[in-house]
Design a protein around this motif. Structure first.
Motif, PDB file in Angstrom:
ATOM      1  N   GLY A  11      45.855 -19.127  74.227  1.00 41.77           N
ATOM      2  CA  GLY A  11      46.122 -19.172  73.064  1.00 41.77           C
ATOM      3  C   GLY A  11      45.389 -19.494  71.726  1.00 41.77           C
ATOM      4  O   GLY A  11      44.175 -20.018  72.139  1.00 41.77           O
ATOM      5  N   ILE A  12      45.701 -19.029  70.582  1.00 43.14           N
ATOM      6  CA  ILE A  12      45.189 -19.493  69.336  1.00 43.14           C
ATOM      7  C   ILE A  12      46.272 -19.795  68.324  1.00 43.14           C
ATOM      8  O   ILE A  12      47.066 -19.330  68.085  1.00 43.14           O
ATOM      9  CB  ILE A  12      44.314 -18.278  68.917  1.00 43.14           C
ATOM     10  N   ARG A  71      42.938 -11.633  76.778  1.00 36.76           N
ATOM     11  CA  ARG A  71      43.857 -11.547  75.941  1.00 36.76           C
ATOM     12  C   ARG A  71      44.094 -12.549  74.983  1.00 36.76           C
ATOM     13  O   ARG A  71      43.902 -13.721  75.562  1.00 36.76           O
ATOM     14  CB  ARG A  71      45.203 -11.277  76.862  1.00 36.76           C
ATOM     15  N   THR A  72      44.912 -12.681  73.966  1.00 35.22           N
ATOM     16  CA  THR A  72      45.017 -13.758  73.172  1.00 35.22           C
ATOM     17  C   THR A  72      46.426 -13.720  72.867  1.00 35.22           C
ATOM     18  O   THR A  72      47.360 -12.635  72.577  1.00 35.22           O
ATOM     19  CB  THR A  72      44.087 -13.518  71.827  1.00 35.22           C
ATOM     20  N   VAL A 117      51.213 -11.998  69.200  1.00 39.48           N
ATOM     21  CA  VAL A 117      51.891 -12.958  68.425  1.00 39.48           C
ATOM     22  C   VAL A 117      53.053 -13.634  68.763  1.00 39.48           C
ATOM     23  O   VAL A 117      53.884 -13.140  69.430  1.00 39.48           O
ATOM     24  CB  VAL A 117      52.070 -12.468  66.910  1.00 39.48           C
ATOM     25  N   ALA A 118      52.979 -15.174  68.955  1.00 40.10           N
ATOM     26  CA  ALA A 118      54.150 -15.934  69.372  1.00 40.10           C
ATOM     27  C   ALA A 118      55.112 -16.321  68.109  1.00 40.10           C
ATOM     28  O   ALA A 118      54.461 -16.315  67.159  1.00 40.10           O
ATOM     29  CB  ALA A 118      53.517 -17.214  70.126  1.00 40.10           C
ATOM     30  N   ALA A 131      50.392 -20.111  77.502  1.00 38.77           N
ATOM     31  CA  ALA A 131      48.751 -20.270  77.630  1.00 38.77           C
ATOM     32  C   ALA A 131      48.628 -21.457  78.257  1.00 38.77           C
ATOM     33  O   ALA A 131      48.883 -22.484  78.100  1.00 38.77           O
ATOM     34  CB  ALA A 131      48.197 -19.967  76.331  1.00 38.77           C
ATOM     35  N   GLY A 132      47.663 -21.524  79.424  1.00 36.76           N
ATOM     36  CA  GLY A 132      47.058 -22.705  80.007  1.00 36.76           C
ATOM     37  C   GLY A 132      45.826 -23.325  79.132  1.00 36.76           C
ATOM     38  O   GLY A 132      45.555 -24.472  79.397  1.00 36.76           O
ATOM     39  N   THR A 133      45.345 -22.507  78.427  1.00 40.00           N
ATOM     40  CA  THR A 133      44.390 -22.900  77.462  1.00 40.00           C
ATOM     41  C   THR A 133      44.595 -22.329  75.949  1.00 40.00           C
ATOM     42  O   THR A 133      44.691 -21.156  75.940  1.00 40.00           O
ATOM     43  CB  THR A 133      42.922 -22.323  77.972  1.00 40.00           C
ATOM     44  N   VAL A 134      44.266 -23.556  75.063  1.00 42.03           N
ATOM     45  CA  VAL A 134      44.674 -23.114  73.790  1.00 42.03           C
ATOM     46  C   VAL A 134      43.557 -23.388  72.703  1.00 42.03           C
ATOM     47  O   VAL A 134      42.973 -24.587  72.962  1.00 42.03           O
ATOM     48  CB  VAL A 134      45.931 -23.937  73.146  1.00 42.03           C
ATOM     49  N   ILE A 135      43.116 -22.480  72.029  1.00 46.72           N
ATOM     50  CA  ILE A 135      42.227 -22.927  70.935  1.00 46.72           C
ATOM     51  C   ILE A 135      42.925 -23.151  69.715  1.00 46.72           C
ATOM     52  O   ILE A 135      43.649 -22.706  69.100  1.00 46.72           O
ATOM     53  CB  ILE A 135      41.269 -21.676  70.800  1.00 46.72           C
ATOM     54  N   LEU A 136      42.494 -24.388  69.103  1.00 46.81           N
ATOM     55  CA  LEU A 136      42.971 -24.650  67.905  1.00 46.81           C
ATOM     56  C   LEU A 136      41.840 -24.543  66.605  1.00 46.81           C
ATOM     57  O   LEU A 136      40.774 -24.950  66.665  1.00 46.81           O
ATOM     58  CB  LEU A 136      43.163 -26.226  67.750  1.00 46.81           C
ATOM     59  N   ALA A 137      42.581 -23.936  65.593  1.00 48.10           N
ATOM     60  CA  ALA A 137      41.805 -23.361  64.369  1.00 48.10           C
ATOM     61  C   ALA A 137      42.391 -23.678  63.244  1.00 48.10           C
ATOM     62  O   ALA A 137      42.710 -22.810  62.399  1.00 48.10           O
ATOM     63  CB  ALA A 137      41.189 -21.982  64.615  1.00 48.10           C
ATOM     64  N   VAL A 138      42.858 -24.942  63.194  1.00 51.43           N
ATOM     65  CA  VAL A 138      43.722 -25.449  62.082  1.00 51.43           C
ATOM     66  C   VAL A 138      42.939 -26.148  61.016  1.00 51.43           C
ATOM     67  O   VAL A 138      41.832 -26.307  61.175  1.00 51.43           O
ATOM     68  CB  VAL A 138      44.737 -26.215  62.528  1.00 51.43           C
ATOM     69  N   PHE A 139      43.431 -26.581  60.082  1.00 58.48           N
ATOM     70  CA  PHE A 139      42.940 -27.033  58.903  1.00 58.48           C
ATOM     71  C   PHE A 139      42.080 -28.522  58.950  1.00 58.48           C
ATOM     72  O   PHE A 139      40.893 -28.652  58.628  1.00 58.48           O
ATOM     73  CB  PHE A 139      43.635 -27.336  57.550  1.00 58.48           C
TER      74      PHE A 139
END
Length: 305
Positions: free
Chosen positions: A11-12, A32-33, A53-54, A64-72
């Motif tokens: 997840g992203i 996969r993302t 896209v979710a 997703a078991g693993t999620v990447i956070l790319a927020v502000f």
């Protein structure tokens, strides 16, 4: 196709410049993302580039078991993770990798709360522009437990093999702020030097050649100098994002009883640049504000009436 240990996509959350660059790295490595962003145009752009896209953050958490956070910023991280419709509201997220530049003490506290729920939290802010991230040339500044980071090695390898583990939760943010302080001042010094050179009759392109050929050389000159010379400020990173980081630096320094006089001046320059409408331009556009503040105004044409 490679997946994470739970057999699910990665997840992203946050599909801006950094989130998209991260996705390209993961997809090139066979992951996969599944991405989400509050902005519809960002979701559409992500889908056009081939990412899944979710429809919501909770949907990412369910898949997703693993999620990447790319927020502000860290407030966004906390809302995305622990909010009523956040990643932990349903689903089986076991590992969170935070690539944002955040507030160290808040991230430490978040990591402790997550650990109590059996969720691993790893800081992985990336030092480099979105172009450098996409090319695998950024440096990942890791904060977290050794064993957790070891389990994420395939994912981290996909991001970049340039990694420095600086300590436990909160230390990744501290390392990113300290290095960003130097990086931001390097950019500002390059821009001020270029404006000064202009007043001396040295063309910007010639000045950049001088910098690159002398001890004044810096990575900032390599990556931002040409943008300044050409006036091309399409964002690889944004002025308003770096101001957020500098404000965190200044807050941290005040808490330690320290002043950062150069960074205080830099922050004032960026606030003025944002007020002038340059906040979403690349950081190299600090040149424009230095020209506004230091060069004499162009003479007005004579009144012919």
């Amino acid at each position: 196709m490679a997946r994470d240990a739970h057999g699910t996509p990665i997840g992203i959350v946050g599909l801006g410049l950094v989130g998209n660059a991260i996705a390209r790295r993961l997809e090139a490595a066979g992951f996969r993302t599944l991405g989400f962003d509050v902005r519809e145009e960002a979701r559409a752009s992500f889908a056009d580039a081939g990412g899944g896209v979710a429809a919501s953050i909770a949907e990412v958490g369910a898949a997703a078991g693993t999620v990447i956070l790319a927020v502000f910023e860290t407030r966004d991280v906390i809302e995305v993770v622990e909010g009523p419709d956040g990643l932990l509201s349903r689903g089986d997220v076991r590992t969170l990798v935070d690539c944002s530049t955040g507030a160290p003490s808040l991230l430490e506290a978040l990591a402790a709360r997550l650990a109590a729920r059996g969720v691993v939290f790893i800081e992985a802010p990336l030092s480099g522009s979105s172009q450098q991230i996409a090319a695998g040339e950024a440096t990942v500044l890791l904060g977290g437990a050794d064993d957790a980071i070891a389990r994420c090695t395939p994912l981290l390898d996909a991001l970049s093999r340039r990694r420095i583990h600086v300590g436990g939760p909160g230390m990744g943010a501290r390392a990113k702020l300290a290095t960003n302080l130097v990086l931001g001042l390097n950019r500002a010094a390059l821009a001020e030097g270029m404006v000064f050179a202009e007043t001396l009759g040295i063309a910007p392109a010639t000045f950049l050649s001088l910098v690159l050929a002398t001890p004044a050389h810096s990575v900032a000159a390599e990556t931002k100098g040409r943008m300044m010379v050409e006036g091309d400020f399409a964002p690889q990173s944004r002025i308003r994002q770096h101001l957020k980081d500098v404000d965190l630096m200044l807050d941290g320094a005040r808490g330690a009883g320290q002043r950062l006089p150069l960074s205080e001046t830099h922050a004032a320059l960026m606030r003025a640049a944002i007020a002038a409408g340059d906040g979403d331009l690349d950081n190299a556009a600090i040149l424009r504000q230095l020209r506004r503040e230091t060069l004499p105004p162009s003479p007005s044409p004579p009144n012919e009436d």
